[in-house]
Design an enzyme around this catalytic site. Structure first.
Site, PDB file in Angstrom:
ATOM      1  CG  ASP A 465       5.660  16.334  -6.644  1.00  0.00           C
ATOM      2  OD1 ASP A 465       4.851  15.255  -6.490  1.00  0.00           O
ATOM      3  OD2 ASP A 465       5.413  17.842  -5.540  1.00  0.00           O
ATOM      4  CE  LYS A 466       0.057  15.588 -11.273  1.00  0.00           C
ATOM      5  NZ  LYS A 466      -0.250  16.946 -11.959  1.00  0.00           N
ATOM      6  CD  GLU A 574     -10.097  17.826   3.108  1.00  0.00           C
ATOM      7  OE1 GLU A 574      -9.788  19.074   3.815  1.00  0.00           O
ATOM      8  OE2 GLU A 574     -10.144  16.622   3.289  1.00  0.00           O
ATOM      9  NE  ARG A 673      -4.421  17.134  -7.991  1.00  0.00           N
ATOM     10  CZ  ARG A 673      -3.896  16.917  -7.189  1.00  0.00           C
ATOM     11  NH1 ARG A 673      -2.280  16.366  -7.128  1.00  0.00           N
ATOM     12  NH2 ARG A 673      -3.536  16.234  -5.725  1.00  0.00           N
ATOM     13  N   GLY A 754       3.138  10.959  -7.597  1.00  0.00           N
ATOM     14  CA  GLY A 754       1.363  10.440  -7.141  1.00  0.00           C
ATOM     15  C   GLY A 754       0.357  10.400  -8.176  1.00  0.00           C
ATOM     16  NE  ARG A 848      -2.826   6.762  -9.396  1.00  0.00           N
ATOM     17  CZ  ARG A 848      -4.268   7.219  -8.628  1.00  0.00           C
ATOM     18  NH1 ARG A 848      -3.557   7.956  -7.880  1.00  0.00           N
ATOM     19  NH2 ARG A 848      -5.447   7.228  -9.263  1.00  0.00           N
ATOM     20  CE  LYS A 854       7.001  11.399  -5.316  1.00  0.00           C
ATOM     21  NZ  LYS A 854       6.349  12.711  -4.716  1.00  0.00           N
ATOM     22  CG  ASP A 874       5.152  21.504  -3.667  1.00  0.00           C
ATOM     23  OD1 ASP A 874       4.903  19.880  -3.595  1.00  0.00           O
ATOM     24  OD2 ASP A 874       4.119  21.463  -3.180  1.00  0.00           O
ATOM     25  CG  ASP A 878       7.824  15.887  -3.208  1.00  0.00           C
ATOM     26  OD1 ASP A 878       7.522  14.704  -3.925  1.00  0.00           O
ATOM     27  OD2 ASP A 878       6.937  17.080  -2.873  1.00  0.00           O
TER      28      ASP A 878
END
Length: 1171
Positions: A465-466, A574, A673, A754, A848, A854, A874, A878
């Protein structure tokens, strides 16, 4: 401008009158609720006192057609509030007592044995032990034959018993905790295990919830409560939960609450809950925000009142109480293949013995009547009878079965115990490795699955994952585009989060806990209320402060005049946005179920929260409807650009939209992001229509999430763009170096994220995953045929560039593909083409992608190659990928512990993959591979010595070696050293393994365990058994020495021989290794002497008779030299003439020179095509 927008503008003047209409104009009867819903007129005073509306969370796949169906009593759980007797009259609900233990006193023995005998090898040894109990087949003593299996079963049973005792002890503590329960109109202390569904429970601050409860009332007048779900999902941020105003009371003892709750049956979804509650004839909808779950803690709330709806084993926490999925190591799977070969070899030996025995019986048929061993005829009575003879056919069968009993240790039962012990030892050293200790989270490496340690040394593909895995997932607000203006590049920024307007909280000053970079020009513009640009900026920051689920908490500081505002929320994004709004003077001060308070540059303003649609993976946005101080109703929406631009009215401010799109492109290109922010003003009629639809959807018991999603989609249209935010998620420390080391080790790193493509590519460059020399192939298509053409073109390019290893290294390829393309490729005929091309690429970036995509990418490689796969992530998104891969690793990060709980291993940083794989993985694979082969050799050589002896005793299965020595051989004589070597031995140091990542390729190529090594080991075993048997036999040929004395000689010689064999292969000696090796030899001497001192056992005093002669010691020395000398010579010649990378690196370690550097460089790992 379309008609809808025009109507909204024309009717905006009616808003002021609308919001002041009387509450008396509203009427909703229970009968109307069951069928349809009347239009409702509301005022802000009433709305402010109502809890916030939550929608679009936990989306399900149910269709809209079923959403309006009422669930009947058989499909729902009916709870009578404050009436546990009536609620439980059918005895259908579980009590609140929990039991995580597997066994009871009565079930432990049968159930534990049943579970242990799931291993086929155990059944094999049980059958052997049973056969040995038959008089006709008794070869060993009956007790001795049971001993190996009994030892293994007892050791495992003790381990299981201790683990289950700890579970029972924990259950007892949990069940006997105390809670306040309303009984006979007063709250009384009762134990948790006695709580029943339907009872009202009072929980105080910092207490743990005893069961799943619908929130009825809290100490906050608005019905809000804060809970911490760390024990449930690992997330430490506070969550907000709400009590309905219809049940909100200030003094729960004085006012009785009664009613009926109809909810869904117990399920594992901790984020989903659908129910209706009827109180005083009024039906109220309930959702995930109205339930608090067992195991959570109440925080920042004096007390909360709830009714138990799920108890004990039916709570969501208990239903989710399962460990990581069981996986089997690749090495153990291959080992089963070799065990099959050994089984065939064992049967072959038994067939040889039984056939030879039959031929021998036929040859000596005339001598059997008086032969002492057989005594075919009994002449002791008046009539001649057969005595101790069953006929040739049955004799051959008995010999075959007796051979199986004698040669049983060819299948090493001790190997299973040895492997478990070695894995525990390896896990201990991995956990204690300080290089995998994360100081920021104070967490060590976690080994959650002990049975796949060695797989860490054979990984070929890493799927990562990133966000939160390669990056820190600690968001920092960097810049924004507002009204088409970019407030970022080259503009003066000062890092001071409290510049602008300090917030006055009585006599104290409130400041945000986190500092944010502030653009001075943007800060000045935000103060200009009268300008159009200033109003856009103010709306933008109001949206950032309001459109979220953040809870503001105040924290004391050393300065009594200053307090910090700590924003708690489920999303780091957020939090960053709210801190950014506060830095520009839009500080979120208070959040309740019905309103929020924002300090806007020194002026506190209250906004009534009229509705809230939370973020979901389908819409990819969230929205909030606010009643503003100027009596207008506004909808604020923020979300991903791919979803937002579809709902923004492009006929309004088209230039702003184009400029914002350009800014988003530039932000993404540097790895930021992005989120798009928009708004619109709602007319009274439009708001009333939304409210009616929302009420209808929120009271549907089935398909509620789908209906709420539809309601949110309908209102989130024709939006006016405000701007876009850009947040930086920095790379974790050491990620570029880690990626470089992994690629040098021949491991392909694929990133599945994503995030949008530009962001992923930027992170790829900064992490050194992508390089300027790589040829990038981008597949972004919206149809299956276009995907097919792109893949065909990509494969054609591969053929032109070349397919050999050198060409693949020079012409490196990188595939960049998005989730939309994967929709048309995965699970179709295009999968094979994608695999063929992707496997030729050095790097693959999937952007995306959804969670199941995945997992599909991992399955693409896993199902088509024998290469080992590893997935690391994480977040909850995932989990599917982690469980699909051969090895799953969870990162203890900012997104909770769902990934950790589903993983095989867990750690704090991505860079820890390097020591985990290149060091511990290499060691574990090398040690376990050697230990398995050594166990095969050790047991086979002993069996072959017995076999050679059978050939010289008329195939009668008599043994010179005592029963007890046969039993103790695998346990006491030779068992301990192999475990110690399996835990401690190192063929290379940590420094060498990290300095030369190419050395990791030994595991990928299966150099330490393969068919060739197995058969070479077996050939060596045959030679060593011949030397061990015939040297003593020929030395004592013609002498008067008895069989028991020779048996003791063979036992001593074989034990010394196999331990010396092990000593020859040990690379790193320590005092523990010396103690294990030579201690085993000494224990063998002691054991043989003790056995021969027992008069009741055969071979009494045999060892003492033979050991006093010089020939005995010369034979022992001759066996060791004769058996091991060929192995030693071949080993020296091979290592000198054809050394592999490991041997070269060991030589460099030993002599500290670079004499063979060039040879090491010649063996670098390339990325050849897989097919």
């Amino acid at each position: 401008m379309d008609s809808n927008s025009q109507n909204e503008i024309n009717e905006s003047s009616q808003v002021h009158d609308f919001v002041h209409k009387s509450l008396s104009n509203r009427s909703i009867s229970s009968s109307k609720n069951s069928g349809g819903h009347s239009l409702r007129e509301v005022n802000f005073a009433e709305l402010a006192s109502k809890p916030v509306r939550h929608g679009s969370r936990g989306a399900d796949s149910e269709g809209f057609s079923s959403s309006y169906k009422e669930m009947n009593d058989d499909d729902a759980r009916i709870i009578h509030i404050n009436d546990p007797v009536k609620s439980n009259e059918k005895f259908e609900f579980a009590g609140n007592s929990i039991r995580t233990g597997k066994y009871s006193i009565l079930t432990f023995l049968p159930r534990n044995l049943f579970e242990q005998f799931h291993r086929v090898a155990y059944i094999y040894f049980l059958v052997i032990a049973i056969l040995n109990q038959l008089p006709q087949l008794a070869v060993f003593g009956r007790g001795a034959s049971i001993m190996p299996l009994a030892f293994v079963l007892v050791i495992t049973a003790i381990k299981d018993l201790y683990e289950d005792y700890r579970r029972h002890r924990s259950d007892k503590i949990e069940n006997n905790r105390l809670a306040w329960v309303l009984i006979n109109d007063e709250f009384q202390h009762i134990r948790w295990k006695y709580i029943r569904v339907g009872e009202i429970i009072k929980v105080s601050a910092n207490e743990t919830l005893p069961c799943d409860m619908v929130l009825l009332s809290t100490s906050d007048s608005t019905g809000v409560a804060y809970v911490q779900t760390t024990n449930l999902d690992g997330e430490s941020n506070l969550k907000t939960r709400y009590a309905k105003q219809e049940t909100q009371v200030s003094h729960p003892e004085s006012k009785m609450i009664s009613g009926l709750i109809k909810c869904d049956k117990p399920n594992r979804n901790i984020y989903g809950f659908q129910a209706n509650m009827v109180v005083d004839g009024k039906r109220i909808s309930l959702g995930p925000s109205n339930i608090i779950l067992r195991g959570c803690e109440l925080k920042n709330t004096d007390w909360a009142l709830g009714v138990a709806v799920y108890a004990g084993r039916e709570t969501k926490a208990m239903l989710n109480n399962s460990g990581a999925p069981s996986k089997r190591s690749r090495l153990e799977t291959l080992m089963n293949r070799e065990i099959f070969f050994l089984s065939v070899f064992l049967v072959l030996l038994c067939v040889v013995v039984s056939v030879c025995h039959g031929l021998w019986l036929r040859r000596h048929k005339g001598d059997l009547d008086l032969m002492p061993f057989y005594r075919k005829s009994d002449y002791s009575g008046g009539k001649v009878e057969d005595y101790n003879y069953y006929g040739m056919g049955r004799e051959i069968l008995f010999v075959f079965l007796m051979s199986v009993i004698v040669f049983q240790i060819m299948i090493p039962i001790s190997l299973y115990i040895s492997m478990e012990l070695v894995r525990v030892g390896q896990a201990f050293f991995m956990i204690r490795d300080d290089q995998m200790y994360d100081e920021t989270t104070n967490s060590r490496f976690q080994c959650r699955a002990l049975n796949i340690n060695e797989d860490l040394g054979q990984i070929k593909y890493v799927f990562s994952d990133k966000t939160g895995t390669l990056t820190e997932n600690k968001m920092e607000f960097q810049c924004a585009s507002i009204g088409g203006v970019d407030y970022s590049n080259g503009k003066e920024c000062v890092e001071d989060g409290h510049i602008g307007y300090p917030v006055q909280g009585g006599e104290q000053v409130l400041r945000p806990k986190m500092k944010v970079k502030v653009d001075q020009e943007l800060l000045d513009l935000s103060k200009r209320k009268n300008l159009e640009e200033g109003r856009n900026v103010r709306d933008f920051f109001i949206a950032l402060a309001a459109c979220n689920t953040i809870v503001p908490l105040t924290v004391e500081t050393q300065d009594p005049a200053v307090r910090l505002i700590d924003y708690q929320g489920e999303s780091p994004d957020e939090q960053a946005l709210v801190y950014a709004a506060a830095a520009y003077g839009f500080t979120l001060i208070e959040r309740t179920s019905g309103h929020i308070v924002i300090d806007i540059q020194g002026e506190r303003q209250r906004f009534d929260v009229l509705g809230l649609h939370e973020f979901d993976s389908d819409r990819k946005r969230m929205s909030v409807i606010l009643g503003c101080p100027d009596k207008t109703i506004k909808l604020f929406v923020k979300g991903a650009d791919t979803s937002m631009f579809h709902v923004i009215d492009k006929s309004i401010n088209s230039n702003t939209i184009k400029a914002t799109e350009s800014h988003l492109q530039s932000y993404s290109s540097i790895g930021l992001r992005t989120l798009v922010v928009a708004s619109k003003e709602l007319s009274p009629i439009l708001f009333e229509q939304w409210q009616s639809s929302y009420e209808s959807a929120s009271t549907a018991l089935m398909g509620r999430a789908a209906l709420l999603r539809k309601v949110a989609t309908n209102i989130e249209r024709h939006l006016s763009i405000l701007g876009a935010s850009a947040i930086e998620d920095k790379l974790q420390q050491g990620v570029p170096q880690a990626v470089k080391s992994l690629r040098k080790a021949g491991i392909k790193v694929w990133v599945l994220t994503g995030d949008k493509q530009e962001t992923a590519v930027s992170i790829g460059y900064s992490s050194k995953l992508l390089t300027s020399k790589m040829t990038q192939i981008v597949i972004n298509n919206n149809s299956k045929e276009s995907c097919r053409k792109s893949l065909q073109d990509a494969l054609l390019m591969c053929k032109k560039l070349g397919t050999d290893s050198l060409a693949a290294e020079i012409n490196q390829l990188a595939l960049i593909i998005d989730g939309t393309s994967l929709v048309y490729i995965l699970d179709t005929d295009l999968e094979e083409q994608l695999f063929e091309f992707a496997s030729r690429c050095n790097v693959v970036l999937c952007c995306r992608v959804a969670p199941l995509q995945k997992a599909g990418i991992v399955a693409l490689i896993k199902n088509r190659t024998d290469d080992m796969t590893l997935a690391i992530g994480d977040g909850a998104n995932d989990v599917s990928m982690i469980q699909m891969a051969d090895v799953g690793i969870g990162i203890s990060g900012q997104e909770g512990r769902q990934a950790v709980m589903a993983s095989d291993f867990a750690m704090g940083q991505f860079r820890f993959l390097v020591p985990l794989l290149l060091v511990h993985g290499h060691w574990n694979y090398q040690r376990m591979s050697y230990m398995i082969l050594y166990n095969f050799y050790r047991n086979a050589v002993f069996v072959l010595v017995l076999f050679w002896y059978v050939l010289f005793t008329s195939f009668t299965l008599t043994t010179a070696i005592t029963d007890w020595s046969s039993v103790l051989y695998s346990i006491v004589y030779t068992g301990f050293p192999t475990v110690i070597v399996g835990i401690l031995d190192k063929n290379l140091s940590r420094d060498s393994l990290l300095k030369y990542p190419q050395l990791y390729g030994a595991g990928q190529r299966q150099e330490n365990y393969n068919k060739r090594l197995f058969w070479l080991t077996m050939l060596d075993t045959i030679w060593q058994s011949v030397a061990a048997f015939f040297v003593p036999l020929l030395s004592y040929w013609g002498s008067s020495v008895d069989g028991s004395s020779l048996g003791d000689l063979w036992t001593i010689a074989v034990v010394i021989m196999v331990n010396m064999h092990l000593a020859m292969d040990i690379i790193r000696w320590s005092w523990i290794t010396h103690a294990a090796i030579w201690g085993s030899v000494i224990s063998t001497f002691v054991s043989v002497m003790i056995i021969d001192l027992v008069p009741l056992l055969p071979g009494y005093w045999s060892f003492f008779n033979i050991a006093k002669t010089e020939l005995f010691w010369m034979c022992v020395l001759g066996v060791v030299i004769g058996a091991l000398l060929p192995r030693f010579v071949i080993k020296v010649v091979v290592q000198y003439c054809r050394p592999n990378d490991i041997q070269i690196a060991r030589e460099m370690e030993k002599y500290g020179n670079s004499r063979r550097d060039s040879q090491l460089e010649m063996n670098q790992i390339f990325d050849p095509p897989s097919r």
